[in-house]
Design a protein around this motif. Structure first.
Motif, mmCIF file in Angstrom:
data_model
loop_
_atom_site.group_PDB
_atom_site.id
_atom_site.type_symbol
_atom_site.label_atom_id
_atom_site.label_comp_id
_atom_site.label_asym_id
_atom_site.label_seq_id
_atom_site.Cartn_x
_atom_site.Cartn_y
_atom_site.Cartn_z
ATOM 1 N N ALA A 13 69.008 -5.837 188.819
ATOM 2 C CA ALA A 13 70.364 -5.393 189.148
ATOM 3 C C ALA A 13 71.328 -6.575 189.187
ATOM 4 C CB ALA A 13 70.368 -4.657 190.486
ATOM 5 N N GLN A 14 70.886 -7.658 189.808
ATOM 6 C CA GLN A 14 71.750 -8.839 189.958
ATOM 7 C C GLN A 14 72.247 -9.340 188.608
ATOM 8 O OE1 GLN A 14 70.371 -11.807 192.788
ATOM 9 N NE2 GLN A 14 71.382 -13.455 191.643
ATOM 10 N N SER A 15 71.387 -9.241 187.576
ATOM 11 C CA SER A 15 71.783 -9.751 186.256
ATOM 12 C C SER A 15 72.847 -8.866 185.599
ATOM 13 C CB SER A 15 70.554 -9.899 185.356
ATOM 14 O OG SER A 15 70.111 -8.628 184.919
ATOM 15 N N TYR A 16 73.076 -7.684 186.128
ATOM 16 C CA TYR A 16 74.101 -6.787 185.568
ATOM 17 C C TYR A 16 75.393 -6.763 186.386
ATOM 18 C CZ TYR A 16 70.791 -4.990 182.175
ATOM 19 O OH TYR A 16 69.911 -4.892 181.128
ATOM 20 N N LEU A 17 75.436 -7.492 187.497
ATOM 21 C CA LEU A 17 76.628 -7.425 188.348
ATOM 22 C C LEU A 17 77.823 -8.145 187.712
ATOM 23 C CD1 LEU A 17 75.315 -7.916 192.011
ATOM 24 C CD2 LEU A 17 75.496 -5.820 190.645
ATOM 25 N N LEU A 18 78.963 -7.509 187.749
ATOM 26 C CA LEU A 18 80.213 -8.137 187.326
ATOM 27 C C LEU A 18 80.577 -9.200 188.362
ATOM 28 C CD1 LEU A 18 82.057 -4.808 186.418
ATOM 29 C CD2 LEU A 18 81.264 -6.547 184.793
ATOM 30 N N PRO A 19 81.333 -10.228 187.962
ATOM 31 C CA PRO A 19 81.697 -11.290 188.922
ATOM 32 C C PRO A 19 82.326 -10.736 190.209
ATOM 33 C CG PRO A 19 82.318 -11.928 186.693
ATOM 34 C CD PRO A 19 81.832 -10.506 186.596
ATOM 35 N N ALA A 20 83.199 -9.756 190.093
ATOM 36 C CA ALA A 20 83.840 -9.195 191.298
ATOM 37 C C ALA A 20 82.820 -8.469 192.177
ATOM 38 C CB ALA A 20 84.957 -8.231 190.900
ATOM 39 N N THR A 21 81.823 -7.870 191.548
ATOM 40 C CA THR A 21 80.778 -7.180 192.319
ATOM 41 C C THR A 21 79.936 -8.211 193.063
ATOM 42 O OG1 THR A 21 80.705 -5.556 190.527
ATOM 43 C CG2 THR A 21 78.980 -5.420 192.205
ATOM 44 N N GLU A 22 79.570 -9.279 192.362
ATOM 45 C CA GLU A 22 78.778 -10.329 193.033
ATOM 46 C C GLU A 22 79.516 -10.835 194.271
ATOM 47 O OE1 GLU A 22 77.234 -13.663 190.759
ATOM 48 O OE2 GLU A 22 76.937 -14.819 192.608
ATOM 49 N N THR A 23 80.798 -11.113 194.126
ATOM 50 C CA THR A 23 81.588 -11.610 195.263
ATOM 51 C C THR A 23 81.568 -10.605 196.419
ATOM 52 O OG1 THR A 23 83.016 -12.767 193.723
ATOM 53 C CG2 THR A 23 83.884 -12.440 195.953
ATOM 54 N N ALA A 24 81.801 -9.331 196.089
ATOM 55 C CA ALA A 24 81.868 -8.305 197.138
ATOM 56 C C ALA A 24 80.513 -8.079 197.812
ATOM 57 C CB ALA A 24 82.396 -6.995 196.548
ATOM 58 N N ILE A 25 79.438 -8.108 197.030
ATOM 59 C CA ILE A 25 78.108 -7.870 197.615
ATOM 60 C C ILE A 25 77.661 -9.080 198.442
ATOM 61 C CG2 ILE A 25 75.665 -7.381 197.111
ATOM 62 C CD1 ILE A 25 77.633 -4.979 196.686
#
Ligand code: ADE
Ligand code: ZN
Ligand code: ZN
Length: 266
Positions: A13-25
């Motif tokens: 899942a982590q490899s599919y996260l958009l940059p904004a998603t990574e920041t929010a998560i």
């Protein structure tokens, strides 16, 4: 799944996260770790055994009261139960994480619950009531006496990974997803997924996993799986189901978190 399966799903899942998603998560989990997703993925399995976390025990599965191996089905009204189930939990924690008014502690729990429960939803025996999801079906695996639920949670996954780390195994699965090895197009895995229809989306995923109980997991009936050592022929006949379900879980978890944070799946 056991810890290794959850970590594998989190790395995919982590490899599919958009940059904004990574920041929010990262923000929701309050984590600077490189493995922020994998690290959060197993918390729900220790929390369920604490006094304050007891309420979350039924959230790890939906006990489909179908009639495998003859017929498989999941019915939300029939199967979810008064104390909730994996499907209601995913719907609930999706709306908590989507709501900008949710407090930091609520967001943290919502994020780590979603990372875990979307994983569990893809383990076929987490969508099945028979013998407590197969916990009561005694089997032998690699010479050890265990139960059918445990071999799907853990043994088959670890045999598949063949000693690789969860991160390396996830990388291998991600390469296969991107190469189109599972389907002509893995975007079909999230076709129709929508935050306007979270219940319908999650039920589609639950039914797909439950369907494998009839066609694969209990093929030939309970008597058949109770005979012989399942690390041989049974593993050979069924490892592809565990593999595709781990891949789907990771891909869908990534897309789902992207949808919650950005409104787009990827
Ligand atoms: N306990 C009862 N039913 C279960 C299931 N389907 N999966 C895991 N644990 C369970
Ligand atoms: Zn399990
Ligand atoms: Zn679990």
């Amino acid at each position: 799944w056991g810890g290794f399966g959850h970590q594998t799903i989190a790395w995919i899942a982590q490899s599919y996260l958009l940059p904004a998603t990574e920041t929010a998560i990262r923000d929701a989990l309050d984590s600077q770790l490189v493995d922020y997703m994998a690290n959060a993925s197993t918390w729900a399995d220790s929390y369920r055994y604490t006094e304050s976390g007891k309420f979350s025990r039924p959230f790890h599965y939906i006990d489909a009261n179908d009639d495998p191996p003859t017929t498989c089905s999941v019915d939300y009204e029939r199967d979810c139960g008064d104390d909730g189930c994996s499907v209601s939990a995913i719907v609930n924690y999706t709306s908590i994480l989507s709501d900008s008014d949710s407090s930091p502690p609520l967001r943290k729990d919502a994020a780590r619950f979603l990372i875990h429960f979307i994983g569990d939803l893809h383990q076929p025996l987490h969508d099945e009531a028979l013998e407590g999801g197969g916990n009561g079906i005694n089997v032998t695996y690699d010479g050890d006496e265990t139960n059918l639920h445990h071999i799907w949670d853990t043994e088959i996954v670890e045999q598949l990974a063949a000693g690789a780390s969860a991160e390396a195994f996830a990388k291998n699965l991600t390469v296969s997803i991107k190469a189109g090895e599972f389907d002509w197009d893995s975007t079909t895995w999230v076709k129709g997924a929508s935050l306007n229809m979270t219940l319908a989306t999650v039920m589609t995923w639950a039914r797909e996993a439950n369907g494998y109980v009839c066609t694969e997991v209990l093929k030939g009936g309970v008597d058949a799986v109770e005979e012989g050592d399942l690390s041989g022929k049974y593993y050979g006949a069924h490892f592809d189901v565990a593999r595709v379900q781990l891949a789907r879980a990771g891909f869908r978890l990534g897309a789902w978190l992207n949808l919650i944070v950005t409104g787009k799946m990827g």
